[in-house]
Design a protein around this motif. Structure first.
Motif, PDB file in Angstrom:
ATOM      1  N   VAL A 180      16.339  -0.390   5.433  1.00 24.28           N
ATOM      2  CA  VAL A 180      16.499  -0.102   4.004  1.00 24.28           C
ATOM      3  C   VAL A 180      16.024  -1.290   3.169  1.00 24.28           C
ATOM      4  CG1 VAL A 180      18.181   0.236   2.148  1.00 24.28           C
ATOM      5  CG2 VAL A 180      18.345   1.585   4.244  1.00 24.28           C
ATOM      6  N   TRP A 181      16.566  -2.455   3.430  1.00 19.94           N
ATOM      7  CA  TRP A 181      16.261  -3.620   2.596  1.00 19.94           C
ATOM      8  C   TRP A 181      14.874  -4.181   2.909  1.00 19.94           C
ATOM      9  CZ3 TRP A 181      18.097  -4.659  -1.833  1.00 19.94           C
ATOM     10  CH2 TRP A 181      17.984  -5.932  -2.412  1.00 19.94           C
ATOM     11  N   GLY A 182      14.380  -3.913   4.102  1.00 19.36           N
ATOM     12  CA  GLY A 182      13.070  -4.434   4.497  1.00 19.36           C
ATOM     13  C   GLY A 182      11.920  -3.517   4.123  1.00 19.36           C
ATOM     14  N   GLY A 183      12.203  -2.451   3.365  1.00 17.12           N
ATOM     15  CA  GLY A 183      11.143  -1.539   2.948  1.00 17.12           C
ATOM     16  C   GLY A 183      10.382  -2.064   1.740  1.00 17.12           C
ATOM     17  N   LEU A 184       9.711  -3.185   1.911  1.00 15.34           N
ATOM     18  CA  LEU A 184       8.973  -3.793   0.806  1.00 15.34           C
ATOM     19  C   LEU A 184       7.757  -2.945   0.432  1.00 15.34           C
ATOM     20  CD1 LEU A 184      10.736  -6.151   1.917  1.00 15.34           C
ATOM     21  CD2 LEU A 184       8.880  -7.685   1.286  1.00 15.34           C
ATOM     22  N   ARG A 185       7.349  -3.058  -0.815  1.00 18.88           N
ATOM     23  CA  ARG A 185       6.148  -2.375  -1.276  1.00 18.88           C
ATOM     24  C   ARG A 185       5.044  -3.401  -1.497  1.00 18.88           C
ATOM     25  NH1 ARG A 185      10.549   0.657  -0.304  1.00 18.88           N
ATOM     26  NH2 ARG A 185      10.134   2.836  -0.766  1.00 18.88           N
ATOM     27  N   GLY A 186       3.786  -2.958  -1.314  1.00 19.78           N
ATOM     28  CA  GLY A 186       2.694  -3.922  -1.438  1.00 19.78           C
ATOM     29  C   GLY A 186       1.358  -3.291  -1.724  1.00 19.78           C
ATOM     30  N   SER A 187       0.361  -3.638  -0.893  1.00 22.11           N
ATOM     31  CA  SER A 187      -1.033  -3.330  -1.207  1.00 22.11           C
ATOM     32  C   SER A 187      -1.344  -1.841  -1.287  1.00 22.11           C
ATOM     33  CB  SER A 187      -1.951  -4.002  -0.176  1.00 22.11           C
ATOM     34  OG  SER A 187      -1.585  -3.610   1.134  1.00 22.11           O
ATOM     35  N   LEU A 188      -0.815  -1.015  -0.374  1.00 24.39           N
ATOM     36  CA  LEU A 188      -1.160   0.403  -0.396  1.00 24.39           C
ATOM     37  C   LEU A 188      -0.635   1.074  -1.656  1.00 24.39           C
ATOM     38  CD1 LEU A 188      -2.461   2.844   0.895  1.00 24.39           C
ATOM     39  CD2 LEU A 188      -0.344   3.259   2.149  1.00 24.39           C
ATOM     40  N   ALA A 189       0.591   0.763  -2.047  1.00 26.51           N
ATOM     41  CA  ALA A 189       1.164   1.351  -3.261  1.00 26.51           C
ATOM     42  C   ALA A 189       0.308   1.014  -4.472  1.00 26.51           C
ATOM     43  CB  ALA A 189       2.595   0.855  -3.460  1.00 26.51           C
ATOM     44  N   LEU A 190      -0.137  -0.242  -4.566  1.00 26.52           N
ATOM     45  CA  LEU A 190      -0.960  -0.636  -5.706  1.00 26.52           C
ATOM     46  C   LEU A 190      -2.341  -0.004  -5.643  1.00 26.52           C
ATOM     47  CD1 LEU A 190      -0.035  -4.402  -6.134  1.00 26.52           C
ATOM     48  CD2 LEU A 190       0.801  -2.437  -7.410  1.00 26.52           C
ATOM     49  N   ALA A 191      -2.913   0.107  -4.423  1.00 28.23           N
ATOM     50  CA  ALA A 191      -4.228   0.739  -4.285  1.00 28.23           C
ATOM     51  C   ALA A 191      -4.180   2.191  -4.754  1.00 28.23           C
ATOM     52  CB  ALA A 191      -4.697   0.676  -2.833  1.00 28.23           C
ATOM     53  N   LEU A 192      -3.119   2.901  -4.372  1.00 28.90           N
ATOM     54  CA  LEU A 192      -2.981   4.291  -4.791  1.00 28.90           C
ATOM     55  C   LEU A 192      -2.757   4.393  -6.300  1.00 28.90           C
ATOM     56  CD1 LEU A 192      -0.796   5.695  -1.860  1.00 28.90           C
ATOM     57  CD2 LEU A 192      -3.251   5.954  -2.192  1.00 28.90           C
ATOM     58  N   ALA A 193      -1.957   3.479  -6.849  1.00 34.11           N
ATOM     59  CA  ALA A 193      -1.721   3.494  -8.305  1.00 34.11           C
ATOM     60  C   ALA A 193      -3.021   3.258  -9.065  1.00 34.11           C
ATOM     61  CB  ALA A 193      -0.687   2.431  -8.680  1.00 34.11           C
ATOM     62  N   LEU A 194      -3.823   2.312  -8.596  1.00 32.54           N
ATOM     63  CA  LEU A 194      -5.089   2.012  -9.255  1.00 32.54           C
ATOM     64  C   LEU A 194      -6.103   3.136  -9.097  1.00 32.54           C
ATOM     65  CD1 LEU A 194      -5.353  -1.742  -8.199  1.00 32.54           C
ATOM     66  CD2 LEU A 194      -4.985  -0.898 -10.521  1.00 32.54           C
ATOM     67  N   ALA A 195      -5.866   4.015  -8.090  1.00 33.28           N
ATOM     68  CA  ALA A 195      -6.786   5.131  -7.841  1.00 33.28           C
ATOM     69  C   ALA A 195      -6.496   6.340  -8.717  1.00 33.28           C
ATOM     70  CB  ALA A 195      -6.711   5.540  -6.369  1.00 33.28           C
ATOM     71  N   LEU A 196      -5.422   6.291  -9.499  1.00 30.06           N
ATOM     72  CA  LEU A 196      -5.067   7.437 -10.338  1.00 30.06           C
ATOM     73  C   LEU A 196      -6.162   7.720 -11.369  1.00 30.06           C
ATOM     74  CD1 LEU A 196      -1.301   6.658 -11.006  1.00 30.06           C
ATOM     75  CD2 LEU A 196      -2.189   8.654  -9.781  1.00 30.06           C
ATOM     76  N   PRO A 197      -6.518   8.984 -11.557  1.00 33.15           N
ATOM     77  CA  PRO A 197      -7.527   9.322 -12.573  1.00 33.15           C
ATOM     78  C   PRO A 197      -7.007   9.084 -13.982  1.00 33.15           C
ATOM     79  CG  PRO A 197      -6.571  11.312 -11.610  1.00 33.15           C
ATOM     80  CD  PRO A 197      -6.050  10.164 -10.810  1.00 33.15           C
ATOM     81  N   GLN A 198      -7.931   8.912 -14.911  1.00 29.77           N
ATOM     82  CA  GLN A 198      -7.571   8.592 -16.291  1.00 29.77           C
ATOM     83  C   GLN A 198      -6.800   9.712 -16.986  1.00 29.77           C
ATOM     84  OE1 GLN A 198      -8.001   5.684 -17.711  1.00 29.77           O
ATOM     85  NE2 GLN A 198      -9.210   4.730 -16.089  1.00 29.77           N
ATOM     86  N   ASP A 199      -6.948  10.957 -16.494  1.00 31.45           N
ATOM     87  CA  ASP A 199      -6.302  12.069 -17.194  1.00 31.45           C
ATOM     88  C   ASP A 199      -4.825  12.252 -16.844  1.00 31.45           C
ATOM     89  OD1 ASP A 199      -6.664  12.943 -14.641  1.00 31.45           O
ATOM     90  OD2 ASP A 199      -7.691  14.809 -15.167  1.00 31.45           O
TER      91      ASP A 199
END
Length: 406
Positions: free
Chosen positions: A337-356
């Motif tokens: 639970v506590w070791g479920g850190l977020r990092g590069s993949l989450a940000l890559a997917l966020a940056l991949a979101l379309p403008q619409d």
């Protein structure tokens, strides 16, 4: 600035080397030091803004990180614990994503599309600093295996879920048949591509004992499987994961020469170090340039929801396994639970979101906030938690309900 220049890359590598030395001496998580260094670099006069894009993370740095991790997982141990990791990775990601999506929609008024996409992308974990702490503290073997293999599988699950939701948000058919066929194509296709690419390259590698050629072939396996799968709309994450597992298990049985094995592992260890160093410094640099909204109440809500989603994904699913021989120690559950850190993949997917996507800007800012919290708060406190739980290797081995293959 859309690409890394040579002077910028040199500055990042020098910084990463110094941070690695200082972090080890101070016994601090390496990724925490890298992000802090990235933040500091962003305020140094004359240093250009460091680039961070979906393409840079997704197609340059992600394949070596996944491949190296998969390369070192022994199939016999992975197979024994596969029911646990698959349960936590697939239903677990669905539960965690649903909790976050529902909360962001009901509490903050985000659209279902924006809330759903954020819920899925933020469900991907990246426990780099946790695993580094594990190696430093010599934690029990099964715990390290569970954290790493669950992270690899839930990265794949999150990437697949994100692709399907993005297609639906873009107007694709959302019928059960369409979603199921898309899921099969993305998952099965990625696995088949990864296995096929690895098999071909292992056949070629078996005809040489030149370790430089064999390293080159594994590099083609890592990137080739990822890029081919992505080209055909399949999961590049699952393709590279499959490829790494095959090379790391089948390859050692003859296709990769005994002389080359140490060289291959050393090369991929360095490649992962390089990728992690650059990614976390870039994350730190961009954390410093996020708007003040990163500290807003919406980010606090998101962090609480992410932690709640992780709690509801880990404890109930592990409770299902309690009567079985593959039960998960409650202390291991706390670390998961506590070791479920977020990092590069989450940000890559966020940056991949379309403008619409209406909440695109808010999703990116909130994703950075969650990543920062997980790295600085969860990452820094993990060594304390491991010691508190008594999870070092002294009491390791095949303790009650914690199976490892013979």
């Amino acid at each position: 600035m859309n690409e890394l220049s040579i002077p910028t890359l040199g500055l990042i590598l020098l910084t990463a080397s110094l941070v690695a030395m200082v972090s080890r001496r101070l016994r601090l998580p390496y990724s925490v030091g890298l992000v802090a260094a990235g933040i500091a670099l962003s305020f140094v006069p004359g240093v250009a803004e460091l680039p961070l894009s979906r393409e840079l993370i997704f197609t340059v740095f992600l394949p070596p990180l996944i491949f190296q991790a998969a390369l070192e997982i022994e199939w016999r141990h992975f197979r024994v614990n596969l029911p646990v990791t698959a349960l936590l990775a697939f239903p677990g990601v669905a539960i965690a994503a649903a909790v976050v999506a529902l909360g962001m929609h009901w509490l903050l008024g985000w659209s279902w599309a924006g809330a759903g996409l954020f819920g899925v992308l933020i469900a991907a974990t990246d426990p780099v600093s946790v695993l580094a702490a594990f190696k430093e503290m010599k934690v029990q073997p099964r715990l390290g295996l569970l954290v790493e293999s669950e992270s690899l599988l839930n990265d794949g699950a999150a990437a697949v879920g994100f692709a399907i939701l993005l297609a639906v948000a873009s107007g694709a058919s959302a019928t059960p048949v369409a979603i199921t066929s898309s899921l099969v194509w993305i998952v099965a296709g990625g696995i088949v591509i990864g296995a096929s690419v690895a098999a071909v390259l292992l056949l070629i590698a078996g005809r040489t004992e030149d370790h430089l050629v064999e390293i080159t072939l594994t590099t083609i396996a890592a990137y080739g499987s990822f890029l081919i799968a992505e080209k055909f709309g399949m999961s590049g994450v699952l393709a590279t994961l499959t490829s790494g597992l095959l090379v790391g298990n089948v390859g050692w049985k003859g296709a990769i020469s005994a002389n080359a094995r140490g060289h291959v592992l050393a090369f991929w260890g360095y490649a992962a170090f390089l990728a992690n160093s650059i990614v976390f410094i870039l994350i730190g640099s961009h954390e410093a340039h996020q708007p003040l909204g990163i500290f807003a109440g919406s980010s606090v809500v998101a962090i609480v929801l992410v932690l709640l989603g992780r709690v509801l994904a880990i404890y109930p699913l592990c409770a299902v396994l309690k009567p079985t021989s593959i039960m998960v120690d409650i202390r291991y559950q706390h670390v998961l639970v506590w070791g479920g850190l977020r990092g590069s993949l989450a940000l890559a997917l966020a940056l991949a979101l379309p403008q619409d996507i209406a909440e695109r800007a808010a999703i990116i800012v909130t994703a950075f906030a969650v990543v920062a919290f997980s790295i600085f708060v969860q990452g820094l406190t993990m060594p304390w938690l491991i010691n508190k739980m008594g999870l070092t290797a002294k009491g390791a081995g095949g303790e009650r309900g914690l199976p490892m293959a013979e």
